[in-house]
Design a protein around this motif. Structure first.
Motif, short mmCIF file in Angstrom:
data_model
loop_
_atom_site.label_atom_id
_atom_site.label_comp_id
_atom_site.label_asym_id
_atom_site.label_seq_id
_atom_site.Cartn_x
_atom_site.Cartn_y
_atom_site.Cartn_z
N SER A 1 1.75 -3.02 -13.13
CA SER A 1 2.30 -4.06 -12.25
C SER A 1 1.67 -5.41 -12.55
O SER A 1 2.33 -6.45 -12.51
CB SER A 1 2.06 -3.68 -10.78
N VAL B 1 -3.45 5.46 -9.88
CA VAL B 1 -3.49 4.22 -9.10
C VAL B 1 -3.84 3.05 -10.01
O VAL B 1 -3.20 1.98 -9.96
CB VAL B 1 -4.51 4.33 -7.95
N SER C 1 1.73 6.99 -6.43
CA SER C 1 0.62 7.68 -7.09
C SER C 1 0.54 9.13 -6.64
O SER C 1 0.30 10.04 -7.46
CB SER C 1 -0.70 6.97 -6.79
N ALA D 1 0.83 -1.21 0.00
CA ALA D 1 0.00 0.00 0.00
C ALA D 1 0.86 1.25 0.00
O ALA D 1 0.50 2.27 -0.60
CB ALA D 1 -0.92 -0.01 1.22
N ILE E 1 -7.34 -2.10 -3.73
CA ILE E 1 -7.33 -1.15 -4.86
C ILE E 1 -8.72 -0.55 -5.07
O ILE E 1 -8.87 0.66 -5.26
CB ILE E 1 -6.86 -1.87 -6.14
N LEU F 1 -0.90 2.40 -12.51
CA LEU F 1 0.22 1.74 -11.84
C LEU F 1 -0.11 0.28 -11.53
O LEU F 1 0.72 -0.61 -11.74
CB LEU F 1 0.55 2.49 -10.54
N SER F 2 -1.33 0.04 -11.05
CA SER F 2 -1.74 -1.34 -10.76
C SER F 2 -1.80 -2.17 -12.03
O SER F 2 -1.41 -3.34 -12.04
CB SER F 2 -3.10 -1.33 -10.06
N ASP G 1 3.75 -3.54 -5.28
CA ASP G 1 2.60 -2.71 -4.94
C ASP G 1 1.36 -3.59 -4.97
O ASP G 1 1.45 -4.81 -5.12
CB ASP G 1 2.49 -1.51 -5.88
N LEU G 2 0.20 -2.98 -4.83
CA LEU G 2 -1.04 -3.77 -4.77
C LEU G 2 -1.29 -4.51 -6.08
O LEU G 2 -1.77 -5.65 -6.07
CB LEU G 2 -2.21 -2.85 -4.43
N GLY G 3 -0.98 -3.90 -7.21
CA GLY G 3 -1.15 -4.57 -8.49
C GLY G 3 -0.25 -5.78 -8.63
O GLY G 3 -0.64 -6.81 -9.18
N THR H 1 1.84 1.87 -3.64
CA THR H 1 0.72 2.31 -4.46
C THR H 1 0.31 3.74 -4.13
O THR H 1 0.18 4.59 -5.03
CB THR H 1 -0.47 1.36 -4.28
#
Length: 273
Positions: A215, A208, A82, A75, A253, A211-212, A227-229, A78
Motif C-alpha cells: 500500500s 500485515v 491479513s 484498521a 502498524i 500489505l502495508s 488500509d494503514l499503509g 489491515t
C-alpha cells in the motif's frame, strides 16, 4: 471461556501487554467504522495536517479529512485482509503438508520441490510482480498475499507432519487399515495444532507488513479504500511537520505487529516451560 481467562492470567507481563494490544485492534477492526466520528472520506476541516483538538482527536490529513475516522476504517482492512490471507495460506499449506506426509513418496518429492521453487523467490518481489500484473482488488490482493506465504507454512507444517507420521500410534492406525484422510485429519493434524498456531501468528505479522508495504508503494488498496499503509503513504508530505496524520497509522502498524509478537513469544515460552 473461564479456561481462556485463566490462561491469560498466567501470561507474563509482556504476554498480557501483547494480548491487550491484539484484542484492542480486533475490537477496532470489528466496530471501528461504526464508532468513527466522521465518514472516512469526508472533508471536515479546512486546515490540512491540523493538530489534535477536541473536534479532531488525531488531527486532519493532507485533504482535511479526520485522521481518527480514517484510522478506524483502515484498521478493518489491515486486520481483516491479513487474517483472511493467513487463514488461506495456512489452510492450503497445511493441507498440502498433510498430503505430502501421508501420501506416496513421489508426491512428497513433487510438492516439496514445487514449494522450494516458490520459496526461493523473495516474497515481496513475488507479490509486487503479481499485483502489478493482475491488479490490486480486494479479492486479488488477498489471494496473491496468501499464495506468497503458502510455501513457508508448508515447510513448517510438513516438518511437523512427517515427524508425527512416523510415530507408533500412526503406524498402528495404518496397520489397522485406516485411510490416508483419517491418518492426516485424526491422527496427525490434532498433534501439530499448537506449533502451527505460533507459525500462523508470525505469518500474520509478515502479511500485515507486506500489505502495508504494498500500500505504501501504491500497489495495495486503491482509493476510496485505504488500509494503514495507505494512510502513511498519502500523508508523507506531512512528515517534515511531524503531522499526526502520518505518525498515527505508523504507530498503529507498529503496535499491532509488536502486540502479536509479544503474545506469540509469551505463549511459546509458556508451552516450553
Amino acid at each position: 471461556m473461564a479456561n481462556l481467562i485463566r490462561r491469560a492470567g498466567r501470561l507474563p507481563l509482556s504476554g498480557k501487554i501483547g494480548l491487550a494490544l491484539v484484542l484492542f485492534w480486533i475490537v477496532v477492526a470489528v466496530i471501528g467504522p461504526w464508532i468513527a466520528p466522521y465518514p472516512p472520506g469526508s472533508f471536515v476541516n479546512q486546515e490540512v495536517f491540523a493538530g489534535s483538538s477536541s473536534a479532531y482527536w488525531l488531527g486532519s490529513d493532507f485533504l482535511g479529512r479526520d485522521v481518527l475516522s480514517r484510522l478506524l476504517s483502515g484498521a478493518r482492512f489491515t486486520v481483516g485482509l491479513s487474517a483472511i490471507a493467513v487463514a488461506i495460506a495456512a489452510s492450503i499449506g497445511t493441507g498440502l503438508a498433510l498430503t505430502a506426509a501421508v501420501g506416496p513418496r513421489w508426491l512428497d518429492e513433487l510438492l516439496s520441490r514445487a514449494m522450494d521453487t516458490l520459496i526461493s523467490i523473495p516474497s515481496k518481489i513475488f507479490a509486487l510482480v503479481l499485483v502489478a500484473a493482475f491488479g490490486s482488488s480486494l479479492v486479488l490482493l488477498t489471494t496473491i498475499i496468501a499464495i506468497t506465504y503458502v510455501p513457508g507454512n508448508f515447510r513448517i507444517a510438513r516438518s511437523l507432519a512427517v515427524g508425527l507420521a512416523k510415530l507408533d500410534y500412526v503406524e498402528v492406525a495404518r496397520a489397522r487399515g485406516e485411510g490416508r484422510l483419517h491418518l492426516a485429519l485424526v491422527e496427525v493434524l490434532p498433534n501439530m495444532i499448537k506449533p502451527l498456531f505460533a507459525d500462523i501468528g508470525l505469518r500474520f505479522v509478515f502479511i500485515v507488513l507486506l500489505l502495508s508495504g504494498l500500500s505504501f508503494l501504491g500497489l495495495g488498496l486503491q482509493p476510496p479504500d485505504a488500509d494503514l499503509g495507505s494512510l502513511v503513504r498519502e500523508n508523507t508530505s506531512g512528515l517534515a511537520e511531524g503531522a499526526l496524520a502520518i505518525i498515527a497509522p505508523a504507530v498503529a502498524i507498529a503496535s499491532l505487529t509488536v502486540g502479536v509478537n509479544l503474545l506469540i513469544d509469551a505463549a511459546t515460552q509458556g508451552k516450553a516451560e
